[in-house]
Design a protein around this motif. Structure first.
Motif, PDB file in Angstrom:
ATOM      1  N   UNK A 165      -9.776   1.736 -23.792  1.00  0.00           N
ATOM      2  CA  UNK A 165      -8.617   1.015 -24.324  1.00  0.00           C
ATOM      3  C   UNK A 165      -9.111  -0.102 -25.251  1.00  0.00           C
ATOM      4  N   UNK A 166      -9.403   0.228 -26.483  1.00  0.00           N
ATOM      5  CA  UNK A 166     -10.006  -0.732 -27.407  1.00  0.00           C
ATOM      6  C   UNK A 166      -9.055  -1.871 -27.759  1.00  0.00           C
ATOM      7  N   UNK A 167      -7.764  -1.635 -27.704  1.00  0.00           N
ATOM      8  CA  UNK A 167      -6.794  -2.660 -28.103  1.00  0.00           C
ATOM      9  C   UNK A 167      -6.447  -3.610 -26.958  1.00  0.00           C
ATOM     10  N   UNK A 168      -6.777  -3.249 -25.728  1.00  0.00           N
ATOM     11  CA  UNK A 168      -6.463  -4.097 -24.575  1.00  0.00           C
ATOM     12  C   UNK A 168      -7.608  -5.084 -24.371  1.00  0.00           C
ATOM     13  N   UNK A 169      -7.335  -6.377 -24.558  1.00  0.00           N
ATOM     14  CA  UNK A 169      -8.372  -7.414 -24.481  1.00  0.00           C
ATOM     15  C   UNK A 169      -8.063  -8.448 -23.403  1.00  0.00           C
TER      16      UNK A 169
ATOM     17  N   UNK B 150      -0.130  -8.442 -14.361  1.00  0.00           N
ATOM     18  CA  UNK B 150       0.095  -9.163 -15.606  1.00  0.00           C
ATOM     19  C   UNK B 150       0.390  -8.227 -16.759  1.00  0.00           C
ATOM     20  N   UNK B 151       0.656  -8.817 -17.922  1.00  0.00           N
ATOM     21  CA  UNK B 151       0.910  -8.054 -19.143  1.00  0.00           C
ATOM     22  C   UNK B 151      -0.366  -7.974 -19.971  1.00  0.00           C
ATOM     23  N   UNK B 152      -0.647  -6.802 -20.532  1.00  0.00           N
ATOM     24  CA  UNK B 152      -1.859  -6.603 -21.317  1.00  0.00           C
ATOM     25  C   UNK B 152      -1.589  -6.922 -22.787  1.00  0.00           C
ATOM     26  N   UNK B 153      -2.594  -7.547 -23.414  1.00  0.00           N
ATOM     27  CA  UNK B 153      -2.451  -7.976 -24.807  1.00  0.00           C
ATOM     28  C   UNK B 153      -3.708  -7.624 -25.580  1.00  0.00           C
ATOM     29  N   UNK B 154      -3.585  -7.633 -26.921  1.00  0.00           N
ATOM     30  CA  UNK B 154      -4.751  -7.411 -27.768  1.00  0.00           C
ATOM     31  C   UNK B 154      -5.443  -8.738 -28.053  1.00  0.00           C
ATOM     32  N   UNK B 155      -6.379  -8.740 -28.979  1.00  0.00           N
ATOM     33  CA  UNK B 155      -7.156  -9.948 -29.262  1.00  0.00           C
ATOM     34  C   UNK B 155      -6.307 -11.060 -29.860  1.00  0.00           C
TER      35      UNK B 155
ATOM     36  N   UNK C 139      -3.241 -11.661 -28.756  1.00  0.00           N
ATOM     37  CA  UNK C 139      -2.281 -11.940 -27.691  1.00  0.00           C
ATOM     38  C   UNK C 139      -0.908 -11.308 -27.952  1.00  0.00           C
ATOM     39  N   UNK C 140      -0.903 -10.175 -28.632  1.00  0.00           N
ATOM     40  CA  UNK C 140       0.301  -9.376 -28.792  1.00  0.00           C
ATOM     41  C   UNK C 140       0.338  -8.331 -27.689  1.00  0.00           C
ATOM     42  N   UNK C 141       1.516  -8.060 -27.138  1.00  0.00           N
ATOM     43  CA  UNK C 141       1.637  -7.092 -26.052  1.00  0.00           C
ATOM     44  C   UNK C 141       1.078  -5.739 -26.462  1.00  0.00           C
ATOM     45  N   UNK C 142       0.245  -5.174 -25.584  1.00  0.00           N
ATOM     46  CA  UNK C 142      -0.387  -3.901 -25.883  1.00  0.00           C
ATOM     47  C   UNK C 142      -0.559  -3.135 -24.569  1.00  0.00           C
TER      48      UNK C 142
ATOM     49  N   UNK D 112      -3.005   5.128 -21.115  1.00  0.00           N
ATOM     50  CA  UNK D 112      -3.078   6.026 -19.962  1.00  0.00           C
ATOM     51  C   UNK D 112      -3.089   5.192 -18.689  1.00  0.00           C
ATOM     52  N   UNK D 113      -1.913   4.834 -18.180  1.00  0.00           N
ATOM     53  CA  UNK D 113      -1.852   3.965 -16.988  1.00  0.00           C
ATOM     54  C   UNK D 113      -2.579   4.530 -15.778  1.00  0.00           C
ATOM     55  N   UNK D 114      -2.562   5.858 -15.578  1.00  0.00           N
ATOM     56  CA  UNK D 114      -3.197   6.458 -14.411  1.00  0.00           C
ATOM     57  C   UNK D 114      -4.711   6.261 -14.445  1.00  0.00           C
ATOM     58  N   UNK D 115      -5.316   6.458 -15.622  1.00  0.00           N
ATOM     59  CA  UNK D 115      -6.760   6.247 -15.761  1.00  0.00           C
ATOM     60  C   UNK D 115      -7.121   4.794 -15.530  1.00  0.00           C
TER      61      UNK D 115
END
Length: 338
Positions: free
Chosen positions: A198-202, A213-218, A220-223, A227-230
């Protein structure tokens, strides 16, 4: 991670840094950060702290053992591990706090560190005083109810204490995380192995004690992850690894023969180095002994003969003597797969 984000400047196009290289960078930084114009007493104190930090710097590759206190987000029992954070000028936080409005828990926990509180609970359970037994029960319930090592009071204190844009270390669940604050919201750097693809999840927001929590990119935009299961499986693997690491650290602490509290304050660097070397030699000797014992067991297994099924008569023994010798010759040229 904090130094890779702020202090250390890697060569262009360098995408991978080894643990050994990172340890060298950190060691050089500690040496370069030595204050220039200080008194003789301050200089000796700094050199002693630097010596203590260098002795445990290698533990950064596996994990440090810190002992929280439940009265403040920056309050830890002062140990050699904490010296590393001081010399590197990295703030260390936790959120495992007692709510001051709950009087019985405040009384039961007091000013104890985690290790002291565990000892107090054991002592109270064995007491004949009903008040102490009750106090120990309250303290034990507090630990059980806050097993995630974060309380809502602690989260509020964290949000207030961490400065905007500050890079710091957050300790929770026997695990260290890189933390920062962006527009009044706390974020943790995502390092779980489930996010390798997940390169965009930082970053992941820290806004409750449940960990969702909520995942964001570098930026801090929601990202959300693709693949939630992985990601979930990766997070579970990371939790299992953290638990095993915590057990390893606990076992290492129990087996540690050097008691830092018993080392005299005026001990020289040479004497301290000798003590550390003696402990390292002892561990190396123990390791090689275990390896030799394992090798001996393998040789015994390889050299073990099959069990006999009973002796034959003399005539039959002579009759089959020559074929058996051929079989032995054949066995010498064969391989044994274990």
């Amino acid at each position: 991670n904090i130094f890779l984000l702020s202090q250390i400047k890697l060569p262009p196009m360098m995408e991978i840094i080894t643990a050994e290289q990172l340890m060298e960078y950190l060691g050089d930084y500690i040496l370069d950060a030595k204050p220039k114009e200080i008194s003789e007493i301050q200089r000796l104190n700094y050199e002693q702290n630097m010596s203590d930090a260098m002795a445990i710097l290698h533990k950064l590759q596996t994990g440090l053992d810190v002992n929280v206190k439940f009265t403040g987000v920056r309050v830890f029992e002062y140990t050699p591990e904490c010296i590393v954070f001081d010399l590197l000028d990295i703030p260390l936080y936790h959120g495992w706090l007692v709510d001051p409005q709950v009087a019985d828990i405040v009384k039961a926990v007091g000013n104890c560190s985690y290790n002291q509180l565990v000892e107090k609970i054991i002592s109270c359970k064995q007491s004949d005083n009903s008040e102490l037994v009750s106090e120990g029960f309250v303290a034990e319930q507090f630990l059980n109810n806050t097993a995630t090592q974060l309380t809502y009071h602690g989260l509020c204190e964290l949000t207030s204490a961490v400065q905007e844009g500050e890079l710091c270390v957050f300790f929770r669940n026997n695990h260290f995380s890189t933390m920062t604050k962006y527009k009044g919201q706390l974020y943790l750097l995502v390092t779980d192995q489930g996010f390798l693809t997940e390169e965009k999840v930082v970053w992941e927001s820290l806004h409750n004690v449940d960990g969702d929590g909520n995942f964001c990119d570098s930026e801090f935009h929601l990202r959300p992850p693709s693949d939630p299961e992985t990601v979930y499986r990766g997070q579970q693997d990371q939790i299992d690894q953290d638990y095993l690491m915590a057990l390893s650290l606990q076992q290492e602490q129990q087996n540690q023969e050097i008691n830092w509290e018993q080392i005299p304050e005026g001990i020289s660097d040479l004497e301290l180095a000798k003590k550390l070397q003696e402990e390292e030699d002892r561990r190396a000797s123990q390791y090689y002994q275990e390896q030799e014992q394992a090798a001996a067991q393998v040789q015994q297994v390889q050299g073990a003969a099959p069990p006999a099924s009973g002796r034959q008569s003399g005539s039959n023994e002579r009759k089959h003597k020559e074929p058996r010798e051929k079989e032995r010759e054949k066995e010498k040229n064969s391989c044994v797969l274990l």
